[in-house]
Design a protein around this motif. Structure first.
Motif, PDB file in Angstrom:
ATOM      1  N   ARG A 197      37.303  24.033  59.246  1.00  0.00           N
ATOM      2  CA  ARG A 197      36.060  23.266  59.364  1.00  0.00           C
ATOM      3  C   ARG A 197      35.218  23.531  58.117  1.00  0.00           C
ATOM      4  O   ARG A 197      34.894  24.686  57.827  1.00  0.00           O
ATOM      5  N   VAL A 198      34.874  22.469  57.408  1.00  0.00           N
ATOM      6  CA  VAL A 198      34.205  22.590  56.124  1.00  0.00           C
ATOM      7  C   VAL A 198      32.704  22.365  56.291  1.00  0.00           C
ATOM      8  O   VAL A 198      32.274  21.368  56.881  1.00  0.00           O
ATOM      9  N   MET A 199      31.917  23.284  55.760  1.00  0.00           N
ATOM     10  CA  MET A 199      30.462  23.179  55.830  1.00  0.00           C
ATOM     11  C   MET A 199      29.958  22.022  54.971  1.00  0.00           C
ATOM     12  O   MET A 199      30.376  21.863  53.823  1.00  0.00           O
ATOM     13  N   LEU A 200      29.039  21.230  55.541  1.00  0.00           N
ATOM     14  CA  LEU A 200      28.339  20.184  54.788  1.00  0.00           C
ATOM     15  C   LEU A 200      26.871  20.586  54.719  1.00  0.00           C
ATOM     16  O   LEU A 200      26.087  20.334  55.635  1.00  0.00           O
ATOM     17  N   ARG A 201      26.509  21.248  53.635  1.00  0.00           N
ATOM     18  CA  ARG A 201      25.156  21.806  53.480  1.00  0.00           C
ATOM     19  C   ARG A 201      24.933  22.091  52.005  1.00  0.00           C
ATOM     20  O   ARG A 201      25.731  22.801  51.384  1.00  0.00           O
ATOM     21  N   LEU A 202      23.869  21.528  51.440  1.00  0.00           N
ATOM     22  CA  LEU A 202      23.663  21.593  49.998  1.00  0.00           C
ATOM     23  C   LEU A 202      22.717  22.695  49.552  1.00  0.00           C
ATOM     24  O   LEU A 202      22.729  23.082  48.390  1.00  0.00           O
ATOM     25  N   ALA A 203      21.858  23.174  50.471  1.00  0.00           N
ATOM     26  CA  ALA A 203      20.850  24.165  50.077  1.00  0.00           C
ATOM     27  C   ALA A 203      20.492  25.043  51.263  1.00  0.00           C
ATOM     28  O   ALA A 203      20.687  24.656  52.422  1.00  0.00           O
ATOM     29  N   ASP A 204      19.963  26.219  50.974  1.00  0.00           N
ATOM     30  CA  ASP A 204      19.519  27.133  52.029  1.00  0.00           C
ATOM     31  C   ASP A 204      18.475  26.435  52.908  1.00  0.00           C
ATOM     32  O   ASP A 204      17.707  25.598  52.441  1.00  0.00           O
ATOM     33  N   GLY A 205      18.455  26.784  54.176  1.00  0.00           N
ATOM     34  CA  GLY A 205      17.531  26.148  55.107  1.00  0.00           C
ATOM     35  C   GLY A 205      18.234  25.046  55.885  1.00  0.00           C
ATOM     36  O   GLY A 205      19.445  24.845  55.755  1.00  0.00           O
ATOM     37  N   PHE A 206      17.474  24.308  56.678  1.00  0.00           N
ATOM     38  CA  PHE A 206      18.087  23.325  57.575  1.00  0.00           C
ATOM     39  C   PHE A 206      17.680  21.890  57.287  1.00  0.00           C
ATOM     40  O   PHE A 206      18.025  20.975  58.028  1.00  0.00           O
ATOM     41  N   ALA A 207      16.953  21.675  56.176  1.00  0.00           N
ATOM     42  CA  ALA A 207      16.644  20.310  55.753  1.00  0.00           C
ATOM     43  C   ALA A 207      17.895  19.686  55.140  1.00  0.00           C
ATOM     44  O   ALA A 207      18.701  20.374  54.507  1.00  0.00           O
ATOM     45  N   ALA A 208      18.033  18.371  55.331  1.00  0.00           N
ATOM     46  CA  ALA A 208      19.221  17.689  54.797  1.00  0.00           C
ATOM     47  C   ALA A 208      19.188  17.626  53.277  1.00  0.00           C
ATOM     48  O   ALA A 208      20.230  17.456  52.647  1.00  0.00           O
ATOM     49  N   GLY A 226      10.990  20.891  63.041  1.00  0.00           N
ATOM     50  CA  GLY A 226      11.993  21.579  63.842  1.00  0.00           C
ATOM     51  C   GLY A 226      12.727  20.659  64.793  1.00  0.00           C
ATOM     52  O   GLY A 226      13.409  21.124  65.708  1.00  0.00           O
ATOM     53  N   GLU A 227      12.610  19.362  64.577  1.00  0.00           N
ATOM     54  CA  GLU A 227      13.354  18.392  65.383  1.00  0.00           C
ATOM     55  C   GLU A 227      14.584  17.944  64.603  1.00  0.00           C
ATOM     56  O   GLU A 227      14.612  18.010  63.373  1.00  0.00           O
ATOM     57  N   VAL A 228      15.599  17.484  65.320  1.00  0.00           N
ATOM     58  CA  VAL A 228      16.816  17.057  64.639  1.00  0.00           C
ATOM     59  C   VAL A 228      16.495  15.892  63.703  1.00  0.00           C
ATOM     60  O   VAL A 228      15.755  14.967  64.051  1.00  0.00           O
ATOM     61  N   ASP A 229      17.027  15.967  62.482  1.00  0.00           N
ATOM     62  CA  ASP A 229      16.895  14.876  61.518  1.00  0.00           C
ATOM     63  C   ASP A 229      18.035  13.902  61.793  1.00  0.00           C
ATOM     64  O   ASP A 229      19.100  13.954  61.171  1.00  0.00           O
ATOM     65  N   LEU A 230      17.795  13.038  62.766  1.00  0.00           N
ATOM     66  CA  LEU A 230      18.866  12.179  63.275  1.00  0.00           C
ATOM     67  C   LEU A 230      19.371  11.215  62.209  1.00  0.00           C
ATOM     68  O   LEU A 230      20.577  10.937  62.140  1.00  0.00           O
ATOM     69  N   ASP A 231      18.481  10.725  61.365  1.00  0.00           N
ATOM     70  CA  ASP A 231      18.916   9.800  60.310  1.00  0.00           C
ATOM     71  C   ASP A 231      19.934  10.460  59.391  1.00  0.00           C
ATOM     72  O   ASP A 231      20.975   9.875  59.062  1.00  0.00           O
ATOM     73  N   ALA A 232      19.640  11.696  58.966  1.00  0.00           N
ATOM     74  CA  ALA A 232      20.551  12.403  58.065  1.00  0.00           C
ATOM     75  C   ALA A 232      21.862  12.740  58.760  1.00  0.00           C
ATOM     76  O   ALA A 232      22.953  12.560  58.188  1.00  0.00           O
ATOM     77  N   VAL A 233      21.778  13.234  60.000  1.00  0.00           N
ATOM     78  CA  VAL A 233      22.997  13.580  60.732  1.00  0.00           C
ATOM     79  C   VAL A 233      23.870  12.334  60.909  1.00  0.00           C
ATOM     80  O   VAL A 233      25.085  12.359  60.661  1.00  0.00           O
ATOM     81  N   GLU A 234      23.257  11.228  61.316  1.00  0.00           N
ATOM     82  CA  GLU A 234      24.029  10.008  61.548  1.00  0.00           C
ATOM     83  C   GLU A 234      24.652   9.486  60.256  1.00  0.00           C
ATOM     84  O   GLU A 234      25.787   8.995  60.255  1.00  0.00           O
ATOM     85  N   ARG A 235      23.918   9.602  59.155  1.00  0.00           N
ATOM     86  CA  ARG A 235      24.463   9.115  57.880  1.00  0.00           C
ATOM     87  C   ARG A 235      25.700   9.907  57.472  1.00  0.00           C
ATOM     88  O   ARG A 235      26.702   9.335  57.027  1.00  0.00           O
ATOM     89  N   VAL A 236      25.636  11.216  57.621  1.00  0.00           N
ATOM     90  CA  VAL A 236      26.784  12.046  57.246  1.00  0.00           C
ATOM     91  C   VAL A 236      27.938  11.847  58.226  1.00  0.00           C
ATOM     92  O   VAL A 236      29.096  11.668  57.810  1.00  0.00           O
TER      93      VAL A 236
END
Length: 230
Positions: free
Chosen positions: A58-69, A99-109
């Motif tokens: 399982r490959v991580m999709l994350r560009l920077a520290d923290g939880f912002a897309a 602190g809410e899910v960034d649904l737009d970013a999650v759905e795009r990825v």
């Protein structure tokens, strides 16, 4: 137990991957830069690990520290590149400033993943409302796992939450597998297994000498034996 518990190990390179597989890992989480809590590895790292082992990756999709897309367009491009290289399982999860899910970013990825299986990672432990997050992403294609400690502070603090969520398995938003990780110790395992939790994630525990040293097969094997004995 009817089926063996899943043991997932963080791997940074092919050496880690080979040791983890030798120790009995079922799956690897591929990341780079643990100083930033794990970012997307180069595609070349994925291909080297894929060539070295035959267990799930399982490959991580994350560009920077923290939880912002950060840059959802760039994330989508990275996901496409990894898919093109043969990656077929992923790890992701993004929150907004509240602190809410960034649904737009999650759905795009997720839209780039062709229905591949993926884990929503420990961003859930930093969410304003875990239950609301689960229900918002419940129907996204491919989501089959939550990596969680039950708390931003780790399993010691989150144990009650993990046990409560395990008890809700099958309810809307709770169909996914709970993969416990984040301050997880061997002495937590019996209680978690007894609650029906059947997936465990280790990073530092697989590296007794620290993150600057590789995964040790013997350390992974100790976890495998405890899980199998449970």
């Amino acid at each position: 137990m009817s089926k063996r518990a899943v043991l997932e190990v963080i791997a940074l390179d092919a050496e880690d991957a080979l040791a983890a597989q030798a120790g009995g890992a079922d799956r690897l989480e591929l990341v780079t830069d643990m100083a930033a809590d794990g970012l997307t590895p180069p595609t070349t790292t994925f291909t080297a690990i894929r060539a070295a082992v035959d267990i799930d990756l399982r490959v991580m999709l994350r560009l920077a520290d923290g939880f912002a897309a950060e840059d959802a367009g760039r994330l989508a491009q990275v996901a496409r590149e990894l898919r093109g290289a043969g990656a077929d399982q992923f790890v992701l999860g993004f929150l907004d400033a509240h602190g809410e899910v960034d649904l737009d970013a999650v759905e795009r990825v997720v839209g780039e993943l062709d229905g591949c299986r993926w884990t929503f990672h420990r961003a859930i432990d930093h969410a304003a409302d875990r239950d609301a997050l689960r229900k918002q992403v419940a129907d996204l294609p491919g989501l089959d796992t939550y990596l969680t400690a039950g708390s931003a502070d780790g399993v010691d603090d989150g144990l009650a939450t993990l046990l409560a969520e395990a008890g809700r398995r099958g309810e809307p938003g709770y169909e996914q597998q709970i993969l416990v990780g984040g301050g997880l110790r061997l002495d937590h395992v019996p209680q978690l297994l007894a609650a029906g939790i059947d997936a465990f994630h280790i990073g530092g525990a697989a590296r007794p000498k620290g993150w600057e040293h590789p995964v040790e097969a013997e350390a992974v094997r100790e976890w495998r034996q405890v899980l199998d004995a449970g």
